[in-house]
Design an enzyme around this catalytic site. Structure first.
Site, mmCIF file in Angstrom:
data_model
loop_
_atom_site.group_PDB
_atom_site.id
_atom_site.type_symbol
_atom_site.label_atom_id
_atom_site.label_comp_id
_atom_site.label_asym_id
_atom_site.label_seq_id
_atom_site.Cartn_x
_atom_site.Cartn_y
_atom_site.Cartn_z
ATOM 1 N N ARG A 93 0.845 -1.190 0.000
ATOM 2 C CA ARG A 93 0.000 0.000 0.000
ATOM 3 C C ARG A 93 0.880 1.238 0.000
ATOM 4 N NH1 ARG A 93 -5.199 0.177 0.307
ATOM 5 N NH2 ARG A 93 -5.398 -2.062 0.463
ATOM 6 N N HIS A 111 13.142 -3.952 -1.081
ATOM 7 C CA HIS A 111 12.665 -3.838 -2.453
ATOM 8 C C HIS A 111 13.476 -4.805 -3.328
ATOM 9 C CE1 HIS A 111 10.956 -2.035 -6.021
ATOM 10 N NE2 HIS A 111 12.166 -2.027 -6.540
HETATM 11 C C1 GRF Z 1 9.522 -9.294 -1.750
HETATM 12 O O1 GRF Z 1 10.094 -9.556 -2.988
HETATM 13 C C2 GRF Z 1 9.848 -7.902 -1.300
HETATM 14 O O2 GRF Z 1 11.114 -7.466 -1.704
HETATM 15 C C3 GRF Z 1 8.784 -7.094 -1.989
HETATM 16 O O3 GRF Z 1 7.632 -7.882 -1.946
HETATM 17 C C4 GRF Z 1 8.000 -9.251 -1.842
HETATM 18 C C5 GRF Z 1 7.339 -9.770 -0.617
HETATM 19 O O4 GRF Z 1 7.502 -11.159 -0.463
HETATM 20 N N1 GRF Z 1 8.665 -5.796 -1.371
HETATM 21 P P1 GRF Z 1 7.175 -11.844 0.934
HETATM 22 O O5 GRF Z 1 5.727 -11.474 1.268
HETATM 23 O O6 GRF Z 1 8.130 -11.309 1.948
HETATM 24 O O7 GRF Z 1 7.335 -13.301 0.708
#
Ligand code: GRF
Length: 205
Positions: A93, A111
């Protein structure tokens, strides 16, 4: 050593949250994960957290009339947990300036790219299309600029010639699970802090 209190915000799978929980269980880790919050009641990570006996609450966006009311409820839930620091881990969000300011210098995000390359969504496909040979993940302080805050730590992985977005995503995700706990520990130990638009490092690690 006082262990600082950390809240993790998720929207889905929660594998990074689980990596933080596991790392924080190690003796000597400078913090504990005290709560997990999600903007979606169906986030799989909520069950993962509960199975680890961590307080996990859903604060669904649809239960609130507008974004401001939802964010106020999120802030209240985070404050109620006594968290010193907030980790965004797949929290999908966009945050208002008010939310970001409330946790300025106390909120970090992971990220899936080597920022400032590929902010936003669909990073693995975009990396393959751009033809980069190195891709990775970044942990940064959260500022109002999406995926633009001061960088704390990065991990690089190779892009193989036959990679698909899925295969590259899996390689990056494994790197994320190592990187995020390391970066969190650096922040909790005070080895890095946000100073305006910069990350200031007191010791190089
Ligand atoms: C990860 O790739 C993170 O870098 C990005 O969203 C994804 C989340 O994966 N912001 P998870 O829910 O931690 O498995």
């Amino acid at each position: 050593m006082t262990r600082k209190r950390v809240a993790v915000l998720i929207s889905g799978r929660g594998s990074n949250m689980a990596a933080l929980v596991e790392a924080a269980r190690a003796p000597g880790f400078p913090g504990e994960i005290v709560a997990v919050m999600s903007d979606r009641a169906d986030a799989a990570g909520l069950e993962t957290a509960r199975a680890e006996r961590i307080a996990a609450v859903a604060v669904p966006r649809k239960d609130f009339s507008d974004k401001a009311a939802h964010e106020a409820a999120m802030i209240a839930a985070i404050e109620a947990s006594g968290a010193d620091l907030v980790c965004l881990a797949g929290y999908m969000r966009l945050l208002t300036a008010g939310f970001v300011d409330h946790f300025a210098g106390r909120m970090i995000n992971i990220h899936p790219s080597l920022l400032p390359l590929f902010p936003g969504l669909d990073t693995h496909r975009r990396a393959i299309e751009a033809g980069v040979r190195i891709h990775g993940a970044t942990v940064h302080f959260v500022t109002f600029e999406m995926d633009g805050g001061p960088i704390i730590a990065q991990a690089a992985v190779p892009v193989e010639p036959d990679d698909t977005p899925d295969s590259l995503s899996a390689r990056v995700l494994a790197a994320e699970h190592r990187l995020y706990p390391q970066a969190l520990a650096m922040v909790l130990r005070g080895e890095v802090a946000m100073d305006g638009s910069r990350a200031v490092f007191s010791t190089r690690s």
